[in-house]
Design an enzyme around this catalytic site. Structure first.
Site, PDB file in Angstrom:
ATOM      1  CE1 TYR A  51      -2.886  -3.212   0.323  1.00  5.17           C
ATOM      2  CE2 TYR A  51      -3.542  -2.415   2.634  1.00  5.17           C
ATOM      3  CZ  TYR A  51      -3.727  -3.261   1.600  1.00  5.17           C
ATOM      4  OH  TYR A  51      -4.481  -4.503   1.668  1.00  5.17           O
ATOM      5  CG  LEU A 191     -18.233  -1.378   3.975  1.00  2.00           C
ATOM      6  CD1 LEU A 191     -17.961   0.055   3.854  1.00  2.00           C
ATOM      7  CD2 LEU A 191     -19.294  -1.733   4.802  1.00  2.00           C
ATOM      8  CB  ILE A 229     -10.343  -4.452   7.819  1.00  2.15           C
ATOM      9  CG1 ILE A 229     -10.264  -5.451   6.728  1.00  2.15           C
ATOM     10  CG2 ILE A 229      -9.623  -4.948   9.100  1.00  2.15           C
ATOM     11  CD1 ILE A 229      -8.934  -5.787   6.277  1.00  2.15           C
ATOM     12  CB  SER A 232     -14.308   5.418   5.660  1.00  4.23           C
ATOM     13  OG  SER A 232     -14.769   6.647   5.311  1.00  4.23           O
ATOM     14  CB  VAL A 233     -10.403   8.980   3.444  1.00  7.03           C
ATOM     15  CG1 VAL A 233      -9.340   8.020   3.061  1.00  7.03           C
ATOM     16  CG2 VAL A 233     -11.480   9.085   2.058  1.00  7.03           C
ATOM     17  NE  ARG A 237     -17.958   7.875   3.265  1.00  3.61           N
ATOM     18  CZ  ARG A 237     -17.859   9.168   2.537  1.00  3.61           C
ATOM     19  NH1 ARG A 237     -19.093   9.684   2.539  1.00  3.61           N
ATOM     20  NH2 ARG A 237     -16.783   9.619   2.023  1.00  3.61           N
ATOM     21  CG  ASN A 241     -17.777   2.384   8.341  1.00  4.05           C
ATOM     22  OD1 ASN A 241     -18.946   2.299   7.907  1.00  4.05           O
ATOM     23  ND2 ASN A 241     -16.787   2.594   7.492  1.00  4.05           N
TER      24      ASN A 241
HETATM   25  N1  NAP Z   1      -5.413  -8.638   1.530  1.00  4.97           N
HETATM   26  C1  NAP Z   1      -5.977  -8.255   0.357  1.00  4.97           C
HETATM   27  O1  NAP Z   1      -5.506  -8.469  -0.790  1.00  4.97           O
HETATM   28  C2  NAP Z   1      -7.055  -6.968   0.581  1.00  4.97           C
HETATM   29  C3  NAP Z   1      -7.372  -6.653  -0.819  1.00  4.97           C
HETATM   30  C4  NAP Z   1      -8.363  -5.696  -0.581  1.00  4.97           C
HETATM   31  C5  NAP Z   1      -8.658  -4.786   0.716  1.00  4.97           C
HETATM   32  N2  NAP Z   1      -7.886  -5.166   1.858  1.00  4.97           N
HETATM   33  C6  NAP Z   1      -8.149  -4.599   3.024  1.00  4.97           C
HETATM   34  O2  NAP Z   1      -9.519  -4.328   3.117  1.00  4.97           O
HETATM   35  C7  NAP Z   1      -9.964  -2.970   3.319  1.00  4.97           C
HETATM   36  C8  NAP Z   1     -11.178  -2.564   3.038  1.00  4.97           C
HETATM   37  O3  NAP Z   1     -11.501  -3.009   1.715  1.00  4.97           O
HETATM   38  P1  NAP Z   1     -11.707  -1.781   0.719  1.00  4.97           P
HETATM   39  O4  NAP Z   1     -10.999  -0.566   0.805  1.00  4.97           O
HETATM   40  O5  NAP Z   1     -11.312  -2.676  -0.733  1.00  4.97           O
HETATM   41  O6  NAP Z   1     -13.389  -1.835   0.504  1.00  4.97           O
HETATM   42  P2  NAP Z   1     -14.395  -1.486   1.804  1.00  4.97           P
HETATM   43  O7  NAP Z   1     -14.035  -1.194   2.888  1.00  4.97           O
HETATM   44  O8  NAP Z   1     -15.506  -2.623   1.401  1.00  4.97           O
HETATM   45  O9  NAP Z   1     -15.052  -0.098   0.860  1.00  4.97           O
HETATM   46  C9  NAP Z   1     -14.574   0.997   0.840  1.00  4.97           C
HETATM   47  C10 NAP Z   1     -15.253   1.993   0.090  1.00  4.97           C
HETATM   48  O10 NAP Z   1     -16.501   2.393   0.627  1.00  4.97           O
HETATM   49  C11 NAP Z   1     -16.769   3.586   1.017  1.00  4.97           C
HETATM   50  N3  NAP Z   1     -17.239   3.681   2.541  1.00  4.97           N
HETATM   51  C12 NAP Z   1     -16.765   3.240   3.628  1.00  4.97           C
HETATM   52  N4  NAP Z   1     -17.515   3.419   4.644  1.00  4.97           N
HETATM   53  C13 NAP Z   1     -18.815   3.874   3.969  1.00  4.97           C
HETATM   54  C14 NAP Z   1     -19.959   4.175   4.628  1.00  4.97           C
HETATM   55  N5  NAP Z   1     -20.134   3.965   5.887  1.00  4.97           N
HETATM   56  N6  NAP Z   1     -21.066   4.600   3.857  1.00  4.97           N
HETATM   57  C15 NAP Z   1     -20.912   4.703   2.497  1.00  4.97           C
HETATM   58  N7  NAP Z   1     -19.608   4.423   1.948  1.00  4.97           N
HETATM   59  C16 NAP Z   1     -18.509   3.947   2.573  1.00  4.97           C
HETATM   60  C17 NAP Z   1     -15.326   4.173   0.934  1.00  4.97           C
HETATM   61  O11 NAP Z   1     -15.364   5.668   0.599  1.00  4.97           O
HETATM   62  P3  NAP Z   1     -14.660   6.641   1.632  1.00  4.97           P
HETATM   63  O12 NAP Z   1     -13.389   6.339   1.871  1.00  4.97           O
HETATM   64  O13 NAP Z   1     -14.913   7.828   0.648  1.00  4.97           O
HETATM   65  O14 NAP Z   1     -15.652   6.689   2.850  1.00  4.97           O
HETATM   66  C18 NAP Z   1     -14.818   3.374  -0.080  1.00  4.97           C
HETATM   67  O15 NAP Z   1     -15.009   3.965  -1.448  1.00  4.97           O
HETATM   68  C19 NAP Z   1      -8.917  -2.317   2.529  1.00  4.97           C
HETATM   69  O16 NAP Z   1      -8.509  -0.952   3.047  1.00  4.97           O
HETATM   70  C20 NAP Z   1      -7.398  -3.218   3.055  1.00  4.97           C
HETATM   71  O17 NAP Z   1      -7.016  -2.790   4.100  1.00  4.97           O
HETATM   72  C21 NAP Z   1      -7.201  -6.139   1.604  1.00  4.97           C
END
Ligand code: NAP
Length: 279
Positions: A51, A191, A229, A232-233, A237, A241
Protein backbone atom coordinates in the site's frame (compact mmCIF):
# COMPACT_ATOMS: atom_id res chain seq x y z
CA UNK A 1 -16.89 5.08 22.42
CA UNK A 2 -18.01 1.96 20.56
CA UNK A 3 -17.40 -1.26 22.51
CA UNK A 4 -15.58 -3.32 19.89
CA UNK A 5 -15.36 -7.02 20.76
CA UNK A 6 -12.05 -8.88 20.72
CA UNK A 7 -11.77 -12.09 18.71
CA UNK A 8 -9.39 -14.64 20.22
CA UNK A 9 -7.15 -16.21 17.59
CA UNK A 10 -6.06 -19.86 17.78
CA UNK A 11 -2.73 -18.87 19.38
CA UNK A 12 -4.53 -16.91 22.13
CA UNK A 13 -3.83 -13.43 20.73
CA UNK A 14 -6.83 -11.07 20.71
CA UNK A 15 -7.72 -8.94 17.70
CA UNK A 16 -10.35 -6.16 17.73
CA UNK A 17 -13.25 -7.32 15.55
CA UNK A 18 -13.45 -3.99 13.71
CA UNK A 19 -10.36 -2.39 12.20
CA UNK A 20 -9.57 0.32 9.68
CA UNK A 21 -8.29 -0.71 6.24
CA UNK A 22 -5.95 1.73 4.50
CA UNK A 23 -5.59 0.30 0.98
CA UNK A 24 -5.49 3.20 -1.51
CA UNK A 25 -5.24 5.81 1.21
CA UNK A 26 -2.50 8.06 -0.22
CA UNK A 27 0.75 8.12 1.73
CA UNK A 28 0.37 11.84 2.46
CA UNK A 29 -3.13 11.35 3.92
CA UNK A 30 -2.80 8.15 5.86
CA UNK A 31 -1.37 9.66 9.04
CA UNK A 32 -4.41 11.92 9.41
CA UNK A 33 -6.73 9.05 8.52
CA UNK A 34 -5.23 6.77 11.18
CA UNK A 35 -5.08 9.52 13.81
CA UNK A 36 -8.79 10.18 13.25
CA UNK A 37 -9.51 6.46 13.53
CA UNK A 38 -7.63 6.17 16.81
CA UNK A 39 -9.49 9.20 18.14
CA UNK A 40 -12.80 7.52 17.21
CA UNK A 41 -11.86 4.36 19.11
CA UNK A 42 -10.37 2.16 16.38
CA UNK A 43 -7.55 0.06 17.81
CA UNK A 44 -6.80 -2.09 14.78
CA UNK A 45 -5.22 -0.90 11.52
CA UNK A 46 -4.76 -3.04 8.39
CA UNK A 47 -1.93 -1.93 6.09
CA UNK A 48 0.51 -3.71 3.75
CA UNK A 49 3.94 -3.09 2.27
CA UNK A 50 2.21 -2.91 -1.11
CA UNK A 51 0.00 0.00 0.00
CA UNK A 52 3.06 2.25 0.25
CA UNK A 53 1.74 3.92 3.39
CA UNK A 54 3.30 2.05 6.33
CA UNK A 55 5.33 5.15 7.32
CA UNK A 56 2.20 7.23 7.81
CA UNK A 57 0.54 4.51 9.85
CA UNK A 58 3.56 4.39 12.16
CA UNK A 59 3.71 8.19 12.38
CA UNK A 60 0.06 8.27 13.49
CA UNK A 61 0.70 5.73 16.25
CA UNK A 62 3.54 7.82 17.59
CA UNK A 63 1.59 11.09 17.29
CA UNK A 64 -1.34 9.84 19.38
CA UNK A 65 0.83 8.74 22.30
CA UNK A 66 -1.40 5.70 22.80
CA UNK A 67 0.19 2.66 24.34
CA UNK A 68 1.65 0.43 21.60
CA UNK A 69 0.24 -2.70 23.19
CA UNK A 70 -3.30 -1.31 22.92
CA UNK A 71 -3.16 -1.06 19.13
CA UNK A 72 -3.27 -4.00 16.73
CA UNK A 73 -1.21 -3.53 13.56
CA UNK A 74 -1.35 -5.82 10.54
CA UNK A 75 0.98 -5.64 7.57
CA UNK A 76 1.62 -8.02 4.67
CA UNK A 77 4.37 -9.63 2.59
CA UNK A 78 3.99 -8.57 -1.02
CA UNK A 79 4.20 -10.97 -3.96
CA UNK A 80 7.53 -9.67 -5.24
CA UNK A 81 9.12 -10.36 -1.84
CA UNK A 82 8.03 -13.98 -1.57
CA UNK A 83 10.64 -16.65 -0.80
CA UNK A 84 12.44 -17.64 2.40
CA UNK A 85 15.37 -15.20 2.44
CA UNK A 86 13.53 -12.32 0.80
CA UNK A 87 10.66 -12.49 3.31
CA UNK A 88 13.00 -11.62 6.19
CA UNK A 89 14.34 -8.61 4.30
CA UNK A 90 10.82 -7.48 3.47
CA UNK A 91 9.65 -7.92 7.05
CA UNK A 92 12.55 -5.84 8.38
CA UNK A 93 11.70 -3.13 5.82
CA UNK A 94 8.08 -3.10 7.02
CA UNK A 95 9.18 -2.74 10.65
CA UNK A 96 11.50 0.08 9.65
CA UNK A 97 8.78 1.87 7.67
CA UNK A 98 6.30 1.47 10.52
CA UNK A 99 8.90 2.46 13.10
CA UNK A 100 7.95 -0.56 15.21
CA UNK A 101 9.86 -3.43 16.74
CA UNK A 102 7.03 -5.91 16.22
CA UNK A 103 3.70 -6.17 14.40
CA UNK A 104 0.60 -7.87 15.75
CA UNK A 105 -0.16 -9.77 12.57
CA UNK A 106 1.95 -10.52 9.50
CA UNK A 107 0.20 -11.99 6.46
CA UNK A 108 1.25 -13.47 3.13
CA UNK A 109 -0.66 -11.04 0.92
CA UNK A 110 -1.52 -13.42 -1.96
CA UNK A 111 -0.70 -17.07 -2.63
CA UNK A 112 0.74 -16.16 -6.08
CA UNK A 113 0.54 -19.78 -7.30
CA UNK A 114 2.71 -19.28 -10.39
CA UNK A 115 5.60 -18.11 -8.20
CA UNK A 116 4.85 -21.12 -6.00
CA UNK A 117 6.93 -19.74 -3.13
CA UNK A 118 4.29 -19.48 -0.45
CA UNK A 119 5.43 -22.55 1.51
CA UNK A 120 8.97 -21.13 1.67
CA UNK A 121 7.61 -17.70 2.58
CA UNK A 122 5.55 -19.29 5.32
CA UNK A 123 8.66 -20.92 6.81
CA UNK A 124 10.10 -17.41 7.14
CA UNK A 125 6.90 -16.17 8.80
CA UNK A 126 7.12 -19.06 11.27
CA UNK A 127 10.63 -17.96 12.22
CA UNK A 128 9.55 -14.31 12.48
CA UNK A 129 6.75 -15.43 14.81
CA UNK A 130 9.05 -17.60 16.92
CA UNK A 131 11.50 -14.71 17.23
CA UNK A 132 8.75 -12.34 18.43
CA UNK A 133 8.65 -10.12 15.34
CA UNK A 134 4.96 -10.83 14.87
CA UNK A 135 2.49 -11.80 17.61
CA UNK A 136 0.48 -13.76 15.05
CA UNK A 137 0.94 -14.91 11.44
CA UNK A 138 -1.60 -15.67 8.78
CA UNK A 139 -2.55 -15.57 5.12
CA UNK A 140 -4.70 -13.54 2.78
CA UNK A 141 -6.54 -14.67 -0.32
CA UNK A 142 -5.83 -18.34 0.37
CA UNK A 143 -8.41 -20.50 -1.39
CA UNK A 144 -8.73 -24.03 0.07
CA UNK A 145 -6.39 -25.47 -2.59
CA UNK A 146 -3.55 -23.24 -1.31
CA UNK A 147 -4.51 -23.43 2.35
CA UNK A 148 -4.37 -27.23 2.30
CA UNK A 149 -0.87 -27.22 0.75
CA UNK A 150 0.29 -24.73 3.37
CA UNK A 151 -1.22 -26.68 6.26
CA UNK A 152 0.45 -29.89 5.03
CA UNK A 153 3.84 -28.23 4.65
CA UNK A 154 4.05 -26.17 7.83
CA UNK A 155 4.77 -26.54 11.54
CA UNK A 156 2.73 -23.56 12.71
CA UNK A 157 -0.79 -23.09 11.37
CA UNK A 158 -1.93 -19.66 10.16
CA UNK A 159 -4.36 -18.01 12.60
CA UNK A 160 -6.28 -15.91 10.05
CA UNK A 161 -7.40 -16.01 6.46
CA UNK A 162 -8.17 -12.52 5.16
CA UNK A 163 -10.14 -12.58 1.91
CA UNK A 164 -12.75 -10.70 -0.10
CA UNK A 165 -16.11 -11.26 1.50
CA UNK A 166 -19.27 -9.14 1.30
CA UNK A 167 -22.98 -9.80 0.72
CA UNK A 168 -22.76 -10.24 -3.05
CA UNK A 169 -19.47 -12.21 -2.92
CA UNK A 170 -19.36 -14.50 0.07
CA UNK A 171 -16.89 -17.28 -0.79
CA UNK A 172 -18.77 -19.66 1.51
CA UNK A 173 -16.44 -22.57 0.80
CA UNK A 174 -13.34 -20.52 1.68
CA UNK A 175 -15.01 -19.45 4.92
CA UNK A 176 -16.11 -23.00 5.75
CA UNK A 177 -12.67 -24.54 5.17
CA UNK A 178 -10.86 -21.71 6.98
CA UNK A 179 -13.08 -22.01 10.06
CA UNK A 180 -12.86 -25.82 10.00
CA UNK A 181 -9.08 -25.54 10.08
CA UNK A 182 -9.24 -23.17 13.06
CA UNK A 183 -8.47 -19.94 11.16
CA UNK A 184 -10.39 -16.79 12.01
CA UNK A 185 -12.08 -15.21 9.00
CA UNK A 186 -11.25 -11.59 8.25
CA UNK A 187 -13.47 -10.01 5.61
CA UNK A 188 -11.73 -7.57 3.30
CA UNK A 189 -13.69 -5.18 1.13
CA UNK A 190 -16.40 -5.92 3.69
CA UNK A 191 -18.71 -3.29 2.16
CA UNK A 192 -18.10 -4.64 -1.34
CA UNK A 193 -16.11 -1.43 -1.94
CA UNK A 194 -19.36 0.47 -1.44
CA UNK A 195 -21.25 -1.39 -4.17
CA UNK A 196 -23.26 -3.66 -1.85
CA UNK A 197 -24.62 -0.69 0.08
CA UNK A 198 -27.13 -0.08 -2.71
CA UNK A 199 -28.74 -3.53 -2.53
CA UNK A 200 -32.52 -3.08 -1.92
CA UNK A 201 -32.52 -5.73 0.83
CA UNK A 202 -29.68 -3.92 2.66
CA UNK A 203 -31.61 -0.64 2.40
CA UNK A 204 -34.76 -2.36 3.68
CA UNK A 205 -33.00 -3.84 6.73
CA UNK A 206 -31.30 -0.49 7.42
CA UNK A 207 -34.62 1.35 7.48
CA UNK A 208 -36.06 -1.16 9.94
CA UNK A 209 -33.13 -0.86 12.40
CA UNK A 210 -32.66 2.89 12.12
CA UNK A 211 -29.13 2.04 10.94
CA UNK A 212 -27.15 2.89 7.80
CA UNK A 213 -26.54 0.36 4.98
CA UNK A 214 -22.86 0.10 5.96
CA UNK A 215 -23.80 -0.64 9.56
CA UNK A 216 -26.17 -3.38 8.43
CA UNK A 217 -23.50 -5.02 6.28
CA UNK A 218 -20.88 -4.84 9.04
CA UNK A 219 -23.38 -6.13 11.63
CA UNK A 220 -24.14 -9.02 9.27
CA UNK A 221 -20.42 -9.92 9.12
CA UNK A 222 -20.13 -9.75 12.90
CA UNK A 223 -23.22 -11.95 13.31
CA UNK A 224 -21.14 -14.54 11.39
CA UNK A 225 -18.19 -14.02 13.76
CA UNK A 226 -15.95 -12.38 11.17
CA UNK A 227 -13.35 -9.66 11.69
CA UNK A 228 -13.99 -6.62 9.44
CA UNK A 229 -11.65 -3.90 8.16
CA UNK A 230 -13.76 -1.29 6.34
CA UNK A 231 -11.82 1.55 4.72
CA UNK A 232 -12.99 5.14 4.86
CA UNK A 233 -11.24 8.47 4.65
CA UNK A 234 -14.37 10.28 5.83
CA UNK A 235 -14.66 10.92 9.56
CA UNK A 236 -18.46 10.56 9.70
CA UNK A 237 -18.36 7.28 7.77
CA UNK A 238 -15.50 5.98 9.95
CA UNK A 239 -17.61 6.73 13.01
CA UNK A 240 -20.65 5.12 11.43
CA UNK A 241 -18.64 1.99 10.64
CA UNK A 242 -17.25 1.47 14.14
CA UNK A 243 -20.67 2.11 15.66
CA UNK A 244 -21.99 -0.90 13.72
CA UNK A 245 -21.05 -2.92 16.83
CA UNK A 246 -24.28 -1.62 18.37
CA UNK A 247 -26.46 -3.02 15.56
CA UNK A 248 -27.73 -6.56 16.19
CA UNK A 249 -29.62 -8.24 13.36
CA UNK A 250 -32.30 -10.91 13.80
CA UNK A 251 -31.64 -14.39 12.41
CA UNK A 252 -34.13 -13.69 9.61
CA UNK A 253 -32.33 -10.52 8.60
CA UNK A 254 -28.95 -12.26 8.66
CA UNK A 255 -30.49 -14.88 6.35
CA UNK A 256 -31.89 -12.15 4.10
CA UNK A 257 -28.39 -10.68 3.60
CA UNK A 258 -27.01 -14.22 3.16
CA UNK A 259 -29.35 -14.57 0.16
CA UNK A 260 -27.59 -11.77 -1.80
CA UNK A 261 -24.66 -13.93 -3.03
CA UNK A 262 -24.11 -13.63 -6.78
CA UNK A 263 -20.39 -14.05 -7.42
CA UNK A 264 -19.78 -10.30 -7.55
CA UNK A 265 -15.95 -10.21 -7.27
CA UNK A 266 -14.68 -6.65 -6.71
CA UNK A 267 -10.92 -7.09 -6.23
CA UNK A 268 -8.74 -9.83 -7.84
CA UNK A 269 -9.01 -13.57 -8.32
CA UNK A 270 -6.26 -15.12 -6.12
CA UNK A 271 -5.54 -17.71 -8.83
CA UNK A 272 -4.40 -14.90 -11.09
CA UNK A 273 -3.05 -12.19 -8.80
CA UNK A 274 0.61 -12.47 -9.74
CA UNK A 275 1.56 -8.75 -9.82
CA UNK A 276 4.77 -7.97 -7.93
CA UNK A 277 3.14 -5.24 -5.77
CA UNK A 278 6.50 -3.44 -5.90
CA UNK A 279 6.28 0.07 -7.34
N1 NAP B 1 -5.51 -8.68 1.56
C1 NAP B 1 -5.91 -8.13 0.43
O1 NAP B 1 -5.54 -8.58 -0.67
C2 NAP B 1 -6.87 -6.98 0.46
C3 NAP B 1 -7.53 -6.59 -0.71
C4 NAP B 1 -8.44 -5.54 -0.62
C5 NAP B 1 -8.66 -4.89 0.58
N2 NAP B 1 -7.97 -5.27 1.70
C6 NAP B 1 -8.14 -4.56 3.00
O2 NAP B 1 -9.52 -4.36 3.26
C7 NAP B 1 -9.76 -2.97 3.46
C8 NAP B 1 -11.17 -2.60 3.07
O3 NAP B 1 -11.46 -2.98 1.75
P1 NAP B 1 -11.73 -1.93 0.56
O4 NAP B 1 -11.03 -0.68 0.84
O5 NAP B 1 -11.40 -2.64 -0.70
O6 NAP B 1 -13.32 -1.76 0.53
P2 NAP B 1 -14.51 -1.47 1.58
O7 NAP B 1 -13.99 -1.20 2.91
O8 NAP B 1 -15.50 -2.55 1.36
O9 NAP B 1 -15.16 -0.17 0.96
C9 NAP B 1 -14.50 1.06 0.92
C10 NAP B 1 -15.34 2.02 0.08
O10 NAP B 1 -16.59 2.23 0.72
C11 NAP B 1 -16.73 3.62 1.06
N3 NAP B 1 -17.32 3.65 2.42
C12 NAP B 1 -16.71 3.33 3.59
N4 NAP B 1 -17.57 3.44 4.61
C13 NAP B 1 -18.75 3.84 4.09
C14 NAP B 1 -20.01 4.14 4.65
N5 NAP B 1 -20.23 4.04 5.96
N6 NAP B 1 -21.00 4.53 3.81
C15 NAP B 1 -20.78 4.65 2.48
N7 NAP B 1 -19.61 4.37 1.89
C16 NAP B 1 -18.60 3.97 2.68
C17 NAP B 1 -15.34 4.20 1.03
O11 NAP B 1 -15.37 5.56 0.64
P3 NAP B 1 -14.76 6.73 1.59
O12 NAP B 1 -13.34 6.39 1.90
O13 NAP B 1 -14.90 7.96 0.74
O14 NAP B 1 -15.64 6.78 2.81
C18 NAP B 1 -14.68 3.36 -0.08
O15 NAP B 1 -15.04 3.85 -1.36
C19 NAP B 1 -8.67 -2.31 2.60
O16 NAP B 1 -8.50 -0.95 2.92
C20 NAP B 1 -7.49 -3.18 2.96
O17 NAP B 1 -6.97 -2.83 4.22
C21 NAP B 1 -7.09 -6.33 1.67
Amino acid sequence: MAAVQQVTLSNGVEIPQVGLGVWEVPADQVQQNVETALELGYRHIDTAAAYGNEEGVGAALRATGLNRKDIFITTKLRNGDQGYDQAFVAFDDSLKHLGLDYVDLYLIHWPSPKRNLYVQSWAALEKIYEDGGARAIGVANFLPEYLNVLLDGSDIAPVINQFELHPTFQQAEVERVSKNEGLAVEAYSPLGRGVDLKEPEVLDVASRYDATPAQVVLAWHMAHGRIVIPKSVNRARMEENINSVDVHLSGDDVALIDSLERGNLQVFDPREAEFSQIR
